[in-house]
Design a protein around this motif. Structure first.
Motif, PDB file in Angstrom:
ATOM      1  N   GLU A  42      48.115  48.247  42.794  1.00 27.58           N
ATOM      2  CA  GLU A  42      49.331  48.119  43.591  1.00 27.58           C
ATOM      3  C   GLU A  42      48.945  48.001  45.061  1.00 27.58           C
ATOM      4  N   ILE A  43      49.337  46.900  45.704  1.00 27.92           N
ATOM      5  CA  ILE A  43      49.065  46.655  47.112  1.00 27.92           C
ATOM      6  C   ILE A  43      50.375  46.726  47.883  1.00 27.92           C
ATOM      7  N   ALA A  44      50.398  47.481  48.970  1.00 22.26           N
ATOM      8  CA  ALA A  44      51.616  47.631  49.756  1.00 22.26           C
ATOM      9  C   ALA A  44      52.196  46.265  50.113  1.00 22.26           C
ATOM     10  N   ASP A  45      53.480  46.094  49.851  1.00 19.32           N
ATOM     11  CA  ASP A  45      54.259  44.895  50.180  1.00 19.32           C
ATOM     12  C   ASP A  45      53.981  43.712  49.269  1.00 19.32           C
ATOM     13  N   LEU A  46      52.865  43.717  48.553  1.00 20.57           N
ATOM     14  CA  LEU A  46      52.565  42.605  47.658  1.00 20.57           C
ATOM     15  C   LEU A  46      52.830  42.954  46.206  1.00 20.57           C
ATOM     16  N   GLY A  47      52.895  44.262  45.918  1.00 26.47           N
ATOM     17  CA  GLY A  47      53.099  44.675  44.545  1.00 26.47           C
ATOM     18  C   GLY A  47      51.796  44.667  43.761  1.00 26.47           C
ATOM     19  N   PRO A  48      51.862  44.621  42.417  1.00 29.67           N
ATOM     20  CA  PRO A  48      50.639  44.640  41.602  1.00 29.67           C
ATOM     21  C   PRO A  48      49.878  43.331  41.695  1.00 29.67           C
ATOM     22  N   VAL A  49      48.591  43.420  42.027  1.00 27.49           N
ATOM     23  CA  VAL A  49      47.733  42.239  42.097  1.00 27.49           C
ATOM     24  C   VAL A  49      46.498  42.465  41.245  1.00 27.49           C
ATOM     25  N   VAL A  50      45.802  41.390  40.970  1.00 25.89           N
ATOM     26  CA  VAL A  50      44.586  41.448  40.166  1.00 25.89           C
ATOM     27  C   VAL A  50      43.391  41.739  41.075  1.00 25.89           C
ATOM     28  N   THR A  51      42.515  42.637  40.632  1.00 28.54           N
ATOM     29  CA  THR A  51      41.287  42.937  41.363  1.00 28.54           C
ATOM     30  C   THR A  51      40.100  42.834  40.414  1.00 28.54           C
ATOM     31  N   ASP A  52      38.885  42.817  41.007  1.00 26.63           N
ATOM     32  CA  ASP A  52      37.697  42.863  40.163  1.00 26.63           C
ATOM     33  C   ASP A  52      37.420  44.313  39.771  1.00 26.63           C
ATOM     34  N   ASP A  53      36.289  44.560  39.123  1.00 24.36           N
ATOM     35  CA  ASP A  53      36.011  45.906  38.616  1.00 24.36           C
ATOM     36  C   ASP A  53      35.803  46.915  39.732  1.00 24.36           C
ATOM     37  N   GLN A  54      35.505  46.455  40.958  1.00 25.17           N
ATOM     38  CA  GLN A  54      35.309  47.353  42.081  1.00 25.17           C
ATOM     39  C   GLN A  54      36.569  47.541  42.911  1.00 25.17           C
ATOM     40  N   GLY A  55      37.654  46.889  42.521  1.00 23.95           N
ATOM     41  CA  GLY A  55      38.910  47.031  43.245  1.00 23.95           C
ATOM     42  C   GLY A  55      39.131  46.013  44.339  1.00 23.95           C
ATOM     43  N   PHE A  56      38.247  45.001  44.453  1.00 23.52           N
ATOM     44  CA  PHE A  56      38.420  43.973  45.469  1.00 23.52           C
ATOM     45  C   PHE A  56      39.456  42.948  45.001  1.00 23.52           C
ATOM     46  N   THR A  57      40.364  42.612  45.902  1.00 21.94           N
ATOM     47  CA  THR A  57      41.441  41.687  45.590  1.00 21.94           C
ATOM     48  C   THR A  57      40.904  40.332  45.149  1.00 21.94           C
ATOM     49  N   LEU A  58      41.518  39.768  44.127  1.00 19.32           N
ATOM     50  CA  LEU A  58      41.189  38.425  43.672  1.00 19.32           C
ATOM     51  C   LEU A  58      42.278  37.448  44.101  1.00 19.32           C
ATOM     52  N   TYR A  59      41.855  36.237  44.415  1.00 18.16           N
ATOM     53  CA  TYR A  59      42.751  35.215  44.947  1.00 18.16           C
ATOM     54  C   TYR A  59      42.701  33.955  44.088  1.00 18.16           C
ATOM     55  N   ARG A  60      43.762  33.168  44.208  1.00 18.02           N
ATOM     56  CA  ARG A  60      43.803  31.839  43.607  1.00 18.02           C
ATOM     57  C   ARG A  60      44.031  30.810  44.713  1.00 18.02           C
ATOM     58  N   GLN A 118      39.533  32.361  39.753  1.00 21.15           N
ATOM     59  CA  GLN A 118      39.693  33.549  40.594  1.00 21.15           C
ATOM     60  C   GLN A 118      38.522  33.699  41.562  1.00 21.15           C
ATOM     61  N   TYR A 119      38.858  34.195  42.771  1.00 25.22           N
ATOM     62  CA  TYR A 119      37.871  34.342  43.832  1.00 25.22           C
ATOM     63  C   TYR A 119      38.073  35.660  44.568  1.00 25.22           C
ATOM     64  N   ARG A 120      37.012  36.117  45.210  1.00 29.74           N
ATOM     65  CA  ARG A 120      37.117  37.166  46.218  1.00 29.74           C
ATOM     66  C   ARG A 120      37.118  36.502  47.584  1.00 29.74           C
ATOM     67  N   PHE A 121      37.416  37.274  48.645  1.00 31.56           N
ATOM     68  CA  PHE A 121      37.353  36.763  50.009  1.00 31.56           C
ATOM     69  C   PHE A 121      36.249  37.506  50.735  1.00 31.56           C
ATOM     70  N   ALA A 122      35.331  36.767  51.355  1.00 27.85           N
ATOM     71  CA  ALA A 122      34.140  37.376  51.946  1.00 27.85           C
ATOM     72  C   ALA A 122      34.472  38.395  53.033  1.00 27.85           C
ATOM     73  N   LYS A 123      35.617  38.236  53.700  1.00 27.31           N
ATOM     74  CA  LYS A 123      35.958  39.145  54.791  1.00 27.31           C
ATOM     75  C   LYS A 123      36.701  40.399  54.330  1.00 27.31           C
ATOM     76  N   ASP A 124      37.019  40.482  53.059  1.00 30.42           N
ATOM     77  CA  ASP A 124      37.523  41.741  52.505  1.00 30.42           C
ATOM     78  C   ASP A 124      36.330  42.662  52.308  1.00 30.42           C
ATOM     79  N   THR A 125      36.269  43.734  53.082  1.00 32.34           N
ATOM     80  CA  THR A 125      35.097  44.612  53.043  1.00 32.34           C
ATOM     81  C   THR A 125      35.313  45.871  52.222  1.00 32.34           C
ATOM     82  N   GLY A 126      36.516  46.067  51.720  1.00 32.73           N
ATOM     83  CA  GLY A 126      36.781  47.253  50.923  1.00 32.73           C
ATOM     84  C   GLY A 126      37.886  47.001  49.921  1.00 32.73           C
ATOM     85  N   PRO A 127      37.972  47.826  48.881  1.00 35.32           N
ATOM     86  CA  PRO A 127      39.038  47.693  47.887  1.00 35.32           C
ATOM     87  C   PRO A 127      40.409  47.780  48.548  1.00 35.32           C
ATOM     88  N   GLY A 128      41.338  46.979  48.060  1.00 32.98           N
ATOM     89  CA  GLY A 128      42.703  47.018  48.572  1.00 32.98           C
ATOM     90  C   GLY A 128      42.953  46.132  49.775  1.00 32.98           C
TER      91      GLY A 128
END
Length: 386
Positions: A42-60, A118-128
């Motif tokens: 659950e991400i504030a304002d975005l609701g439930p989103v998909v993450t990888d096993d470490q909790g990093f947000t995944l994007y399309r 699905q992708y991660r974003f390199a500038k996301d440095t922490g879960p959430g």
């Protein structure tokens, strides 16, 4: 684990692309064992989103097609593909029937959710973190149903109108007197809808930021798409608005910008302080033109005192207000002024307020975190992003 393997994928793309075979899709819904590759968070304002096993947000990516990635080379370095070493994995909080994989050109196996890579974003440095959300208008965090987590509504500011509702790109939302609210019915189709594009909703529930979710709903248009309603009124943008802060549609008979409570936004030139949704900072205080307001850690709130003068004040112009100014979207009991150079500088919760010379248009927050002491001001006077 995935984060480390993704880095290898991004580097390998440059040299291995020419050796690719035909990508292959394989369902993984039936798998029961192995590591959890996907989770729901659950991400504030975005609701439930998909993450990888470490909790990093995944994007399309809107530039992709189902089962096919168009993000290679430098793109893949910025947006590392979410890969798995094999098919021995499970998912948590995501419908397994939506999850599959395909083989990229470099031979790595990338995850798909509802067919989209699905992708991660390199500038996301922490879960959430969701720093990649909305970038280039094509990258969006993936909802647990596979849809984009594009915001249906947020808040913005139009000079003279104050706080209004906007779409995800910051363009003003409108309501039409030719429609009805009881029941909610849109009468704007055909050429009308070309001039006034309906605000469409993806997923089951409209995602919003800074807007009372109780006011929101949807109607199904004739083409089967879902249109956003606010206080039961169908919502539209205007084709002649090209950037945040514009509301050219209010000059058209029967069309009105939508206020944050769903009512018609009214002209009020006395508004000097309001609030708007700014990037990932949430709702922050702004001046009448929607420019972000900031507070300075070297100032004090008790008593309200500014310690920014000279060159500092050139970089951080004080937010001055006139006598009798009005407030919208901020608790008036928190608002005050201090005397400065014969003028009145605005304070919120005692903290003197400033603009930033590096902000060029409404919605900018380039001063956020500068020097570790400057922070956008939330509507309650506290620091944003901390």
């Amino acid at each position: 684990m995935i984060r480390r393997s993704v880095a290898v994928v991004a580097l390998g793309l440059i040299s291995l692309t020419a050796c690719a075979g035909t990508p292959e899709s394989k369902p993984v819904a039936q798998q029961q064992d192995g590591v959890v590759a996907l989770k729901a968070t659950e991400i504030a304002d975005l609701g439930p989103v998909v993450t990888d096993d470490q909790g990093f947000t995944l994007y399309r990516f809107d530039g992709d097609r189902p089962g096919e990635s168009t993000c290679d080379g430098e793109c893949a370095a910025t947006w590392p593909p979410a890969t798995v070493p094999g098919e021995d994995f499970t998912v948590s909080g995501v419908d397994r029937s939506l999850v599959s994989t395909f083989v990229r050109k470099d031979g790595s196996r990338q995850l798909l959710v509802d067919g989209m890579p699905q992708y991660r974003f390199a500038k996301d440095t922490g879960p959430g973190e969701t720093k990649g959300q909305g970038l280039q208008g094509k990258w969006f965090a993936t909802g647990t149903d596979g849809t984009r987590t594009q915001l249906a509504a947020r808040t913005g500011v139009v000079a003279g109108l104050g706080a209004v509702l906007t779409n995800n790109a910051g363009l003003t939302l409108y309501r039409f007197d030719g429609d009805t609210a009881q029941p909610p019915v849109s009468t704007c189709d055909g050429k009308c809808a070309e001039s006034w594009p309906p605000v469409l909703v993806e997923g089951e529930t409209p995602r919003v930021k800074g807007v009372d979710s109780k006011l929101l709903g949807t109607i199904t248009r004739k083409d089967g798409k879902k249109q956003l309603t606010v206080a039961n009124w169908p919502q539209y943008t205007f084709k002649n608005d090209t950037k945040p802060g514009e509301a050219k549609g209010v000059a058209v008979e029967k069309w009105f910008a939508t206020a944050t409570d769903g009512k018609k936004a009214q002209q009020n030139k006395a508004i000097a302080l309001t609030s708007a949704t700014v990037g990932n900072l949430g709702v922050v205080a702004t001046d009448k033109d929607g420019m972000t307001l900031y507070r300075f850690d070297d100032d004090s709130a008790e008593p309200p005192t500014s310690n920014c003068s000279g060159k500092c004040a050139e970089q951080w112009p004080p937010a001055f207000v006139d006598e009798g100014f009005q407030v919208q979207g901020v608790d008036a009991s928190l608002v005050g002024t201090i005397e400065r150079d014969g003028k009145k500088q605005l304070t919120i919760a005692g903290w003197p307020q400033y603009l930033f010379a590096g902000d060029e248009v409404c919605g900018d927050a380039n001063g956020q975190g500068v020097g570790g002491k400057w922070w956008a001001t939330k509507a309650d006077g506290s620091r944003a992003g901390r």
